[in-house]
Structures are given as C-alpha cells and as structure tokens.
Motif scaffolding. Structure first.
Motif, PDB file in Angstrom:
ATOM      1  N   TYR A 103       0.835  -1.212   0.000  1.00 51.07           N
ATOM      2  CA  TYR A 103       0.000   0.000   0.000  1.00 51.07           C
ATOM      3  C   TYR A 103       0.866   1.256   0.000  1.00 51.07           C
ATOM      4  O   TYR A 103       0.645   2.191  -0.793  1.00 51.07           O
ATOM      5  N   LEU A 104       1.891   1.294   0.874  1.00 51.30           N
ATOM      6  CA  LEU A 104       2.758   2.468   0.935  1.00 51.30           C
ATOM      7  C   LEU A 104       3.617   2.596  -0.321  1.00 51.30           C
ATOM      8  O   LEU A 104       3.915   3.717  -0.757  1.00 51.30           O
ATOM      9  N   LEU A 105       3.997   1.475  -0.898  1.00 55.29           N
ATOM     10  CA  LEU A 105       4.741   1.521  -2.152  1.00 55.29           C
ATOM     11  C   LEU A 105       3.899   2.172  -3.249  1.00 55.29           C
ATOM     12  O   LEU A 105       4.400   3.021  -4.007  1.00 55.29           O
ATOM     13  N   LEU A 106       2.638   1.800  -3.316  1.00 55.00           N
ATOM     14  CA  LEU A 106       1.730   2.397  -4.304  1.00 55.00           C
ATOM     15  C   LEU A 106       1.529   3.884  -4.029  1.00 55.00           C
ATOM     16  O   LEU A 106       1.460   4.693  -4.957  1.00 55.00           O
ATOM     17  N   VAL A 107       1.459   4.239  -2.749  1.00 55.87           N
ATOM     18  CA  VAL A 107       1.337   5.657  -2.380  1.00 55.87           C
ATOM     19  C   VAL A 107       2.568   6.425  -2.836  1.00 55.87           C
ATOM     20  O   VAL A 107       2.470   7.522  -3.401  1.00 55.87           O
ATOM     21  N   GLY A 108       3.754   5.849  -2.604  1.00 60.58           N
ATOM     22  CA  GLY A 108       4.992   6.510  -3.007  1.00 60.58           C
ATOM     23  C   GLY A 108       5.100   6.683  -4.509  1.00 60.58           C
ATOM     24  O   GLY A 108       5.480   7.756  -4.994  1.00 60.58           O
ATOM     25  N   VAL A 109       4.762   5.637  -5.256  1.00 58.06           N
ATOM     26  CA  VAL A 109       4.816   5.712  -6.716  1.00 58.06           C
ATOM     27  C   VAL A 109       3.813   6.729  -7.228  1.00 58.06           C
ATOM     28  O   VAL A 109       4.124   7.555  -8.105  1.00 58.06           O
ATOM     29  N   ALA A 110       2.600   6.693  -6.681  1.00 59.98           N
ATOM     30  CA  ALA A 110       1.563   7.637  -7.100  1.00 59.98           C
ATOM     31  C   ALA A 110       1.945   9.064  -6.741  1.00 59.98           C
ATOM     32  O   ALA A 110       1.640  10.009  -7.483  1.00 59.98           O
ATOM     33  N   ASP A 111       2.637   9.223  -5.613  1.00 62.69           N
ATOM     34  CA  ASP A 111       3.057  10.556  -5.184  1.00 62.69           C
ATOM     35  C   ASP A 111       4.047  11.160  -6.178  1.00 62.69           C
ATOM     36  O   ASP A 111       3.986  12.347  -6.497  1.00 62.69           O
ATOM     37  N   VAL A 112       4.974  10.328  -6.664  1.00 61.68           N
ATOM     38  CA  VAL A 112       5.934  10.790  -7.672  1.00 61.68           C
ATOM     39  C   VAL A 112       5.211  11.137  -8.973  1.00 61.68           C
ATOM     40  O   VAL A 112       5.496  12.148  -9.619  1.00 61.68           O
ATOM     41  N   ALA A 113       4.228  10.312  -9.335  1.00 57.09           N
ATOM     42  CA  ALA A 113       3.505  10.515 -10.586  1.00 57.09           C
ATOM     43  C   ALA A 113       2.624  11.763 -10.552  1.00 57.09           C
ATOM     44  O   ALA A 113       2.440  12.431 -11.581  1.00 57.09           O
ATOM     45  N   PHE A 114       2.113  12.091  -9.358  1.00 54.89           N
ATOM     46  CA  PHE A 114       1.187  13.230  -9.257  1.00 54.89           C
ATOM     47  C   PHE A 114       1.769  14.384  -8.448  1.00 54.89           C
ATOM     48  O   PHE A 114       1.040  15.147  -7.813  1.00 54.89           O
ATOM     49  N   SER A 115       3.080  14.497  -8.436  1.00 56.50           N
ATOM     50  CA  SER A 115       3.787  15.662  -7.877  1.00 56.50           C
ATOM     51  C   SER A 115       3.482  15.938  -6.413  1.00 56.50           C
ATOM     52  O   SER A 115       3.257  17.083  -6.016  1.00 56.50           O
ATOM     53  N   GLY A 116       3.460  14.896  -5.577  1.00 53.88           N
ATOM     54  CA  GLY A 116       3.384  15.097  -4.138  1.00 53.88           C
ATOM     55  C   GLY A 116       2.018  15.234  -3.523  1.00 53.88           C
ATOM     56  O   GLY A 116       1.902  15.377  -2.305  1.00 53.88           O
ATOM     57  N   ASP A 117       0.967  15.190  -4.300  1.00 62.04           N
ATOM     58  CA  ASP A 117      -0.360  15.378  -3.733  1.00 62.04           C
ATOM     59  C   ASP A 117      -0.848  14.159  -2.949  1.00 62.04           C
ATOM     60  O   ASP A 117      -1.541  14.295  -1.941  1.00 62.04           O
ATOM     61  N   ILE A 118      -0.514  12.978  -3.394  1.00 64.73           N
ATOM     62  CA  ILE A 118      -1.033  11.757  -2.783  1.00 64.73           C
ATOM     63  C   ILE A 118      -0.498  11.567  -1.366  1.00 64.73           C
ATOM     64  O   ILE A 118      -1.250  11.300  -0.427  1.00 64.73           O
ATOM     65  N   MET A 119       0.802  11.708  -1.195  1.00 69.70           N
ATOM     66  CA  MET A 119       1.401  11.501   0.128  1.00 69.70           C
ATOM     67  C   MET A 119       0.886  12.500   1.145  1.00 69.70           C
ATOM     68  O   MET A 119       0.589  12.157   2.292  1.00 69.70           O
ATOM     69  N   LEU A 120       0.766  13.744   0.737  1.00 65.54           N
ATOM     70  CA  LEU A 120       0.268  14.775   1.647  1.00 65.54           C
ATOM     71  C   LEU A 120      -1.189  14.543   2.012  1.00 65.54           C
ATOM     72  O   LEU A 120      -1.622  14.851   3.125  1.00 65.54           O
ATOM     73  N   THR A 121      -1.949  13.983   1.087  1.00 67.22           N
ATOM     74  CA  THR A 121      -3.362  13.721   1.339  1.00 67.22           C
ATOM     75  C   THR A 121      -3.552  12.553   2.303  1.00 67.22           C
ATOM     76  O   THR A 121      -4.368  12.627   3.232  1.00 67.22           O
ATOM     77  N   LEU A 122      -2.787  11.495   2.108  1.00 70.73           N
ATOM     78  CA  LEU A 122      -2.983  10.274   2.889  1.00 70.73           C
ATOM     79  C   LEU A 122      -2.182  10.239   4.185  1.00 70.73           C
ATOM     80  O   LEU A 122      -2.604   9.617   5.157  1.00 70.73           O
ATOM     81  N   LEU A 123      -1.024  10.932   4.211  1.00 73.71           N
ATOM     82  CA  LEU A 123      -0.173  10.868   5.400  1.00 73.71           C
ATOM     83  C   LEU A 123       0.221  12.237   5.928  1.00 73.71           C
ATOM     84  O   LEU A 123       1.072  12.341   6.809  1.00 73.71           O
ATOM     85  N   SER A 124      -0.318  13.264   5.411  1.00 73.15           N
ATOM     86  CA  SER A 124      -0.176  14.645   5.891  1.00 73.15           C
ATOM     87  C   SER A 124       1.225  15.246   5.751  1.00 73.15           C
ATOM     88  O   SER A 124       1.359  16.449   5.581  1.00 73.15           O
ATOM     89  N   HIS A 125       2.282  14.411   5.809  1.00 71.77           N
ATOM     90  CA  HIS A 125       3.644  14.938   5.697  1.00 71.77           C
ATOM     91  C   HIS A 125       4.588  13.799   5.313  1.00 71.77           C
ATOM     92  O   HIS A 125       4.392  12.652   5.741  1.00 71.77           O
ATOM     93  N   PRO A 126       5.624  14.082   4.513  1.00 68.54           N
ATOM     94  CA  PRO A 126       6.577  13.031   4.129  1.00 68.54           C
ATOM     95  C   PRO A 126       7.225  12.317   5.314  1.00 68.54           C
ATOM     96  O   PRO A 126       7.551  11.135   5.229  1.00 68.54           O
ATOM     97  N   SER A 127       7.429  13.035   6.412  1.00 65.75           N
ATOM     98  CA  SER A 127       8.032  12.405   7.583  1.00 65.75           C
ATOM     99  C   SER A 127       7.156  11.292   8.144  1.00 65.75           C
ATOM    100  O   SER A 127       7.654  10.299   8.687  1.00 65.75           O
ATOM    101  N   ARG A 128       5.853  11.444   8.024  1.00 65.64           N
ATOM    102  CA  ARG A 128       4.928  10.407   8.472  1.00 65.64           C
ATOM    103  C   ARG A 128       5.066   9.163   7.598  1.00 65.64           C
ATOM    104  O   ARG A 128       4.940   8.040   8.083  1.00 65.64           O
ATOM    105  N   PHE A 129       5.327   9.353   6.324  1.00 66.31           N
ATOM    106  CA  PHE A 129       5.540   8.231   5.413  1.00 66.31           C
ATOM    107  C   PHE A 129       6.811   7.480   5.815  1.00 66.31           C
ATOM    108  O   PHE A 129       6.829   6.246   5.872  1.00 66.31           O
TER     109      PHE A 129
END
Length: 217
Positions: free
Chosen positions: A131-157
């Motif tokens: 799940y987190l791998l997909l979040v990371g890949v999607a975050d790269v593909a969509f310029s950081g929006d996915i990670m911030l939406t699902l985990l609020s901050h990269p440090s949380r990831f």
C-alpha cells in the motif's frame, strides 16, 4: 493461562495500533478524531491493570512506580502553583507520560507472540508495505499530492515504513530472506525524501549485509 491472556490481547492491540495508529492515523486525524494515541495507551494500561488484578503476586516494577510518582508529583505541583491553565497542565501530563507508560506496561507484561500470530503480523506488514509503495509511486507521478493527502507529511511516510520494517523483522526468524525483506520494506521510505530515513537505511543495510556475510562464512 495468565500469560496466554496477556499474549492474546497484546497481539490484538499491536494490530490495532499498526492499522489505526500508524497506517491510517493521518486520515483519521484529518477527519477530526485525534485520540488514537490516547486510546492505544489506555488499552495498554487497562491490559496491564487486568494483568495485575489477575496475578497472585501483584508484582510491580519499582522503576515503574518511581516514574509514576515523579510524574504525579509534578502534575500536582503544577496544579497547585498554577504554572499554566489546568487544561494545558493536564495535556502536558498526558503527552509526556504516554511513551513511559507504554514502555513500562509492555515491559511488565512481557508479552510473547507465538508463530501463528507473528505470521499474521508479517502478512499484515507486507500488505501495508505494498500500500505504501503504491502511495509513493503515485506521489511521484502526481507531484506530491497523494502523500500529503494520505499521510499529511513526508516524515509520516518515513515513520510508517520504518515501523513496518522493524515490526516485520521482529516477527521474523532473522534469516537472510527476512533481512532482505526488512531492507526492501525500509527502502520504500526513500519516497519520503527524508535524510534521516536515508541514514537509517544505510546503517541497516551495512549491518544486515555484514550479518549475512558472516552467516555465509
């Protein structure tokens, strides 16, 4: 029988904390409920209390009691002198005591996970790692929006991947394959861009590689 009671409920609490306190914590917090940490700490303390009342020896760790005494003293002292508002004093007390409470409760309970429960945890970790791998890949593909939406901050990831990796290793047999999977899960955290995660990964890679080489020799 008593230890089985502890082991069973500690396992359930571990899975609960992993799902709601790590992976989906930010989604729940974003929805307006920010008390998952307190709930997990409360459940752990209740489990500790149940263990004490079910035990015949009523054994307490002296350091645990000393820690509680120090925290309670400063709580009462702060309330008496009015160093801050009562709400702020109580909030500080809860925030500061949580990690100590969790540590000493777990230390006193001394839970042991059997092979089947460890396997369930490993499987759960692998699912959330994907799940987190997909979040990371999607975050790269969509310029950081996915990670911030699902985990609020990269440090949380980065924190989530570190916890998953360590939990997998803890529930494994420490074989070469287990150590490799541990490193692969931890490497998912590279998507976070956190320098601390980079350093942690390098250190773990060096140590795991050394252990694998020594085991081979």
């Amino acid at each position: 029988m008593q230890q089985d009671f502890v082991n069973r409920h500690f396992f359930s609490l571990t899975v609960f904390a992993l799902v709601f306190g790590v992976i989906f914590y930010d989604l729940i917090d974003g929805a307006g409920f920010s008390y998952i940490d307190e709930i997990c700490a409360l459940f752990l303390f209740l489990l500790f209390g149940a263990h004490v009342f079910r035990s015949k020896d009523w054994a307490f760790d002296r350091l645990f009691l000393t820690m509680l005494g120090i925290f309670l003293f400063y709580l009462l002292y702060s309330l008496v002198i009015g160093s801050n508002s009562k709400r702020a004093i109580w909030m500080d007390f809860v925030i500061q005591i949580k990690p100590y409470l969790a540590f000493f409760c777990a230390w006193s309970l001394r839970p042991v996970l059997n092979a089947s429960r460890k396997k369930i945890i490993r499987q759960t970790v692998l699912i959330f790692s994907v799940y987190l791998l997909l979040v990371g890949v999607a975050d790269v593909a969509f310029s950081g929006d996915i990670m911030l939406t699902l985990l609020s901050h990269p440090s949380r990831f980065a924190t989530a991947t570190s916890i998953l990796a360590l939990l997998y290793l803890y529930c494994s047999d420490y074989t070469k394959r287990d150590k490799l999977i541990f490193l692969l899960i931890l490497s998912i955290g590279l998507f976070s861009g956190r320098s601390k995660l980079y350093g942690f990964l390098v250190m773990c890679t060096f140590r795991s590689s050394r252990d694998i080489i020594y085991a081979t020799i």
